[in-house]
Design an enzyme around this catalytic site. Structure first.
Site, short mmCIF file in Angstrom:
data_model
loop_
_atom_site.label_atom_id
_atom_site.label_comp_id
_atom_site.label_asym_id
_atom_site.label_seq_id
_atom_site.Cartn_x
_atom_site.Cartn_y
_atom_site.Cartn_z
N ARG A 103 0.82 -1.23 0.00
CA ARG A 103 0.00 0.00 0.00
C ARG A 103 0.85 1.26 0.00
O ARG A 103 0.33 2.33 -0.24
CB ARG A 103 -0.95 0.00 1.22
CG ARG A 103 -2.07 -1.01 1.08
CD ARG A 103 -3.01 -0.98 2.26
NE ARG A 103 -2.44 -1.57 3.45
CZ ARG A 103 -3.05 -1.67 4.63
NH1 ARG A 103 -4.27 -1.20 4.75
NH2 ARG A 103 -2.48 -2.23 5.65
N HIS A 137 -2.14 -4.48 -4.20
CA HIS A 137 -2.83 -3.19 -4.10
C HIS A 137 -2.59 -2.31 -5.33
O HIS A 137 -3.52 -1.72 -5.87
CB HIS A 137 -2.36 -2.47 -2.83
CG HIS A 137 -3.11 -1.22 -2.56
ND1 HIS A 137 -4.45 -1.22 -2.23
CD2 HIS A 137 -2.73 0.08 -2.60
CE1 HIS A 137 -4.85 0.02 -2.07
NE2 HIS A 137 -3.83 0.82 -2.29
N LYS A 201 -14.60 7.58 -0.78
CA LYS A 201 -13.84 7.46 0.49
C LYS A 201 -12.67 8.43 0.47
O LYS A 201 -11.94 8.52 -0.51
CB LYS A 201 -13.33 6.02 0.61
CG LYS A 201 -12.30 5.79 1.72
CD LYS A 201 -11.95 4.31 1.83
CE LYS A 201 -10.48 4.10 2.06
NZ LYS A 201 -10.07 2.70 2.07
N ARG A 203 -9.31 9.40 2.87
CA ARG A 203 -8.55 9.06 4.08
C ARG A 203 -7.62 10.22 4.39
O ARG A 203 -6.91 10.72 3.51
CB ARG A 203 -7.74 7.78 3.85
CG ARG A 203 -7.21 7.18 5.15
CD ARG A 203 -6.27 6.02 4.88
NE ARG A 203 -6.91 4.74 4.60
CZ ARG A 203 -7.31 3.87 5.51
NH1 ARG A 203 -7.15 4.15 6.79
NH2 ARG A 203 -7.85 2.73 5.17
#
Ligand code: R5P
Length: 300
Positions: A103, A137, A201, A203
């Protein structure tokens, strides 16, 4: 030429499943920790000549678990590769179902490192011939290998598991933009004309806090929230709460790599999921889908 599968300490179930399918001999490892915390690993063999000139496969996943953290798993992986390599195999193939640090594929804030690429280059520098991982990812990180490296897509296997659950008016949810292609693949394997909806989303790159938003009508639908990784369960828990607010009936939380750190399982079930589904890339009680056939097919 003989063929052997070296099964790392973190991939014992999946490793044995693959060995059975391929009908090949296995080699286990012996591990311990030195008093200062350093890892020790040796291949469990008495005669090193069984590796020389042969086709050797190593499997070791690198997810954190209650037994070990990802750094130790990576060190064990390096030790397995370097031990096997010293014994001159004809071919050395490495399978890392879950690649830790995957990630960290972008620079989000000044001063950071694109560490996923460093991990790839470190594995590459050990002199392997082929590399496989699963649902990584950011697949473009594999371009940093100098040898053939492939990202395997487990969506057929996961869809086959979900199909027999007889969901009503199924809808697949991608909990962020990065998961749309994966969710579309998954929906296509699940059945004809299964819609895919995207939740938005954000973050916070400093705190890790998630904000999620969706304004769709899910009433009368069973929902499958599909993600690559379930780590703290924060993404899933948010997506589940929103799905419920939007009227969803049954809710399945599906992650290829269900790390389920700390109280993630509780968070997800408490948010309202009916079931958590993961694969045996990480060995947990929710590893309901096996990647053995998918991986074995590549190694045949
Ligand atoms: C993020 O981009 C990933 O695709 C996952 O959504 C994320 O890694 C899940 O992490 P957590 O379970 O901690 O929210």
């Amino acid at each position: 030429m003989g063929k052997y599968l070296i099964i790392g300490p973190s991939s014992q179930l999946l490793g044995m499943r693959i060995a059975k399918l391929l009908n090949i001999e296995t080699i286990t490892t012996e591990t311990k920790k030195f008093p200062d915390g350093e890892n020790y690993l040796r291949l469990n063999i008495d005669d090193e000549s069984i590796i020389e000139g042969n086709d050797i496969i190593i499997i070791q996943t690198t997810g954190a678990s209650t037994k070990e953290n990802q750094n130790a798993r990576i060190m064990e992986l390096f030790m397995m590769i370097s031990a096997a390599k010293r014994m001159n195999p004809q071919n050395l193939t490495v399978v890392v179902p879950y690649l830790a640090y995957g990630r960290q594929d972008k620079i989000f804030r000044p001063g950071e490192t694109r560490f996923a690429s460093v991990i790839v280059k470190m594995i590459d520098s050990l002199g392997i011939d082929k590399f496989y991982t699963v649902d990584i990812h950011a697949p473009d990180i594999l371009n940093d290998f100098s040898i053939p490296a492939k990202n395997l897509d487990p969506m057929t296997e996961i869809a086959n598991y979900v199909k027999v659950l007889n969901l009503n008016n199924a809808i697949v949810i991608a909990p962020d933009k990065g998961g749309v292609a994966r969710s579309e693949q998954f929906a296509a394997h699940l059945g004809e004309n299964i819609p895919v909806k995207l939740f938005s989303k954000e973050r916070d790159v400093r705190t890790g806090e998630i904000e999620m938003y969706a304004d769709i009508d899910l009433s009368g639908h069973d929902v499958i929230i599909s993600d690559d990784i379930i780590a703290t369960g924060g993404t899933m828990a948010n997506a589940i709460k929103i799905s419920k607010k939007c009227g969803a009936n049954k809710i399945l939380a599906v992650g290829t790599h269900a790390l389920l750190l700390e109280n993630a399982a509780y968070r997800i079930l408490n948010a309202g999921a009916d079931e958590i589904i993961g694969t045996d890339s990480i060995d947990t009680p929710v590893s309901k889908v096996s990647l053995a056939k998918l991986i074995a097919k590549q190694l045949e």
